[in-house]
Design a protein around this motif. Sequence first.
Motif, PDB file in Angstrom:
ATOM      1  N   TRP A 230       0.798  -1.073  -0.063  1.00  0.00           N
ATOM      2  CA  TRP A 230      -0.139   0.265  -0.006  1.00  0.00           C
ATOM      3  C   TRP A 230       0.689   1.359   0.031  1.00  0.00           C
ATOM      4  O   TRP A 230       0.612   2.118  -0.874  1.00  0.00           O
ATOM      5  CB  TRP A 230      -0.941   0.047   1.276  1.00  0.00           C
ATOM      6  CG  TRP A 230      -1.774   1.068   1.410  1.00  0.00           C
ATOM      7  CD1 TRP A 230      -1.872   1.952   2.311  1.00  0.00           C
ATOM      8  CD2 TRP A 230      -2.831   1.645   0.433  1.00  0.00           C
ATOM      9  NE1 TRP A 230      -2.852   2.996   2.157  1.00  0.00           N
ATOM     10  CE2 TRP A 230      -3.380   2.900   0.966  1.00  0.00           C
ATOM     11  CE3 TRP A 230      -3.385   1.356  -0.915  1.00  0.00           C
ATOM     12  CZ2 TRP A 230      -4.559   3.605   0.155  1.00  0.00           C
ATOM     13  CZ3 TRP A 230      -4.230   2.022  -1.628  1.00  0.00           C
ATOM     14  CH2 TRP A 230      -4.706   3.137  -0.980  1.00  0.00           C
TER      15      TRP A 230
ATOM     16  N   LYS B 202      -5.722  -9.937   3.096  1.00  0.00           N
ATOM     17  CA  LYS B 202      -5.991  -8.616   3.726  1.00  0.00           C
ATOM     18  C   LYS B 202      -7.565  -8.265   3.585  1.00  0.00           C
ATOM     19  O   LYS B 202      -7.875  -7.827   2.541  1.00  0.00           O
ATOM     20  CB  LYS B 202      -5.169  -7.595   3.484  1.00  0.00           C
ATOM     21  CG  LYS B 202      -5.444  -6.472   4.138  1.00  0.00           C
ATOM     22  CD  LYS B 202      -4.172  -5.258   3.826  1.00  0.00           C
ATOM     23  CE  LYS B 202      -4.502  -3.850   4.475  1.00  0.00           C
ATOM     24  NZ  LYS B 202      -3.366  -2.981   4.354  1.00  0.00           N
TER      25      LYS B 202
ATOM     26  N   CYS C  45      -8.865  -5.673   8.736  1.00  0.00           N
ATOM     27  CA  CYS C  45      -8.231  -4.415   8.640  1.00  0.00           C
ATOM     28  C   CYS C  45      -9.466  -3.501   8.463  1.00  0.00           C
ATOM     29  O   CYS C  45     -10.387  -4.160   7.924  1.00  0.00           O
ATOM     30  CB  CYS C  45      -7.178  -4.150   7.004  1.00  0.00           C
ATOM     31  SG  CYS C  45      -6.766  -2.536   6.840  1.00  0.00           S
TER      32      CYS C  45
ATOM     33  N   GLY D 296      -7.485   0.857   8.797  1.00  0.00           N
ATOM     34  CA  GLY D 296      -6.377   0.838   9.706  1.00  0.00           C
ATOM     35  C   GLY D 296      -7.058  -0.091  10.887  1.00  0.00           C
ATOM     36  O   GLY D 296      -7.815  -1.261  10.598  1.00  0.00           O
TER      37      GLY D 296
ATOM     38  N   ASP E  46      -3.394   2.847  10.008  1.00  0.00           N
ATOM     39  CA  ASP E  46      -3.097   3.454   8.704  1.00  0.00           C
ATOM     40  C   ASP E  46      -1.937   4.318   8.895  1.00  0.00           C
ATOM     41  O   ASP E  46      -1.102   4.920   7.945  1.00  0.00           O
ATOM     42  CB  ASP E  46      -4.068   4.178   8.046  1.00  0.00           C
ATOM     43  CG  ASP E  46      -4.844   3.088   7.247  1.00  0.00           C
ATOM     44  OD1 ASP E  46      -4.502   2.058   6.947  1.00  0.00           O
ATOM     45  OD2 ASP E  46      -5.778   3.459   6.407  1.00  0.00           O
TER      46      ASP E  46
HETATM   47  C1  DGJ Z   1      -7.271   1.081   4.250  1.00  0.00           C
HETATM   48  C2  DGJ Z   1      -6.332   0.179   4.790  1.00  0.00           C
HETATM   49  O1  DGJ Z   1      -6.145   0.750   6.057  1.00  0.00           O
HETATM   50  C3  DGJ Z   1      -4.878   0.516   4.321  1.00  0.00           C
HETATM   51  O2  DGJ Z   1      -3.785  -0.350   4.908  1.00  0.00           O
HETATM   52  C4  DGJ Z   1      -5.183   0.057   2.746  1.00  0.00           C
HETATM   53  O3  DGJ Z   1      -5.321  -1.127   2.572  1.00  0.00           O
HETATM   54  C5  DGJ Z   1      -6.187   0.859   2.281  1.00  0.00           C
HETATM   55  N1  DGJ Z   1      -7.615   0.875   2.712  1.00  0.00           N
HETATM   56  C6  DGJ Z   1      -6.346   0.563   0.637  1.00  0.00           C
HETATM   57  O4  DGJ Z   1      -7.592   1.284   0.279  1.00  0.00           O
END
Ligand code: DGJ
Length: 733
Positions: free
Chosen positions: A316, A462, A512, A515, A534
């Motif tokens: 990311w 993820k 996730c 974050g 994040d």
């Molecule tokens: C939110 C996540 O927390 C980030 O790490 C990343 O995966 C973005 N979304 C991607 O859009």
Amino acid sequence: MNRKKLTTFIACCLASLGMQAENINISTPRTSLVVDATNGQDLKFVYYGTRLSAADLQTAIDVESHSYSAYPAYGYNCAAEPCLAVRHADGDMTLQLQVTGTETRQEANATVNVVKMKDKKMPFFVNVCYRTYNDVDVIETWTEISHAEKKTVTLFRYDSGCLPIRRGNVWVSHLYGSWANEGRVSEEPLKPGMLVIENKDGIRNSHTSHGEVMFSLDGKGRENDGDVIGAAICYTGNYKLRVNTHDDESHLFFAGINEEASEYHLKRGETFTTPVLALTFSREGMSGVSRNFHRWGRNYQLAHGNKVRDILLNSWEGVYFDINEEGMDQMMADIASMGGELFVMDDGWFGEKYPRLTDNSSLGDWKVDPNKLPNGIGGLLDDAKKHGIKFGIWLEPEMTNNPSELYEQHPDWVIKAPGRDLLYGRGGTQLVLDMSNPKVQDFVYDVIDGMMTKYPAIHYIKWDSNMNFANHGSQYLSADDQSHMLIEYHRGLVKTLKRIRAKYPDLVIQNCASGGGRANWGYMPYFDEFWVSDNTDALQRIYMQWGTSYFFPAQTMASHISAAPNHQTQRVVPLKYRIDVAMSGRLGMEIQPKNMTADEKELCRKAINEYKQIRPVVQLGNIYRLLSPYDNLGVASMMYIDDAKDKAVFYWWKTETFVNQHLPRVKMAGLDPTKRYRVRELNRIDKTPLKFEGKSFSGEYLMANGLEIPYTHNLDWGKQIDYSSRVLYLEAE
Ligand code: DGJ
């Protein structure tokens, strides 16, 4: 008393009252919870604290007050705060619960005690359940609510449980936060009135407050001594914790699903099971409570809880949406060359008709963008194999966008009140899929199943979720049951996660939600870890990871080395410090390695190699927090120690930088005072070794005196860095 037998039933004949008193001692290896389940009476709380001997148990039963209801219901004696409030089929709003019996059942490594209650007048039933394990000091409590009334009964409140906490100098510690600032610690003395800790997001239940608390019973919480109660509501959706302090000897703590906008119509014969409330008690301070939660979590509540996690690079912050085959191959080559074990391709890889170029389209269209990845996921898996690493992929299965092919085909699948406008989230176009709808549940299951069937070599997913419930409404639920939406969404989600886990028990899944929006034990049976935040700024991460560690073990806390300046705070923090912070959790990288210098890559290679040596201690060990960053003493410090107390990892991070700083010397904790530990610095950058490098010290010395840590690094002038930090590895001789 037989230690192996966790639960002891003690029946005392109260001849003078002419009734059978049954006091149930719900015990774990080091704690006891006693309730009075006398037939025909309300279930009463008697005691919670350190484990009682047989003699003390009897004394406690004799002398403690049996005056607090262990599951108070509204209506009869209704001045007190209730756990349960209903309207019966005939309009009656009263419950007068009376014990009708108790049951005990054995599960693998656990005992479940059930106290059965019935309303005095109506066929309305509540089972209060308690689960204890042989090897952890956590008690899980929940309730099962049902009835045989002629028509539906409405539930207005349905807590999982409650606990009286004797007043005195009781402090509460809990976590709050929001996007990029999760897991912040808040500590305050309990005062008269009602303290409410709750979440209403619908999706991300640990943005805003967290569903876990600690109560320090003898003043402001200390890390390694003092009596502390810990509580965690294990739920994926909105929760509410309440602490009611009024004219009474105890604070009354309640926890459950947040009942707001969620009155529940319970049908005859249906059972409403409340989420688990996990309770723990420790005489070893807040770190003691953390260790209890961590051990329970690893053994019983976390996917693959007793396995260490891979070291990964996530794409990311390295490339954001700019995914392409060549770039992925380069990142895989780089992480493999530094000793990493897994590469995760994040957002931006999908969408045919609507390519995902930024965050405003395509969720739900889980087909590769052929322009970005002409050889598809198969090609990427081949690349990973070539580099000798595993491969993972990002998905956001509960969401869609308008535009997307999915939304075009199923506009009725999104959360929206019938007859009302859509309300968009991220990118101005994001929508939440309605997980209460079985067709949506099947779709989400099929997304994972389809991908895993086609590409069984995918090792890691993820699972992201980046939107709240912006509006209330299900196009699937009936008009009468719109108030079930928040609950049914999470029932549908959990049902789907259980199906996925049943078929793919070995898959590693990261939780996730923008974050750290889903750091709650309710999720963890289906997930291996969560993305803490994040915000990857190492300094701010110390504060966030500190708080998160109150309740969650290191192997759940994804913690990545990222770029400088940091993308969220713009702070420039030395790589050594970024590494030393990331190494206190589940180490990973969140960076474009091609922008790193050869020296930086070498430092990371060395760190990854060293982390592999300490990984079992960090990820499976016992936490001892030593000096809190929230105390503003200029330094924060903590350590992990293995069960045998043979190996320990000590972390020391400066939290501010001044010249001629006078920092406190940090005493260690948790070591065996009689063992001698040899000290080795990890991730060393100094020209000369530390004074104590390679020397050995008794555990007693290290805990009574600590080590004198220099507050700067010994480097050439031009190479000096601020934010110094140290990681020490201690091995018993
Ligand atoms: C939110 C996540 O927390 C980030 O790490 C990343 O995966 C973005 N979304 C991607 O859009």
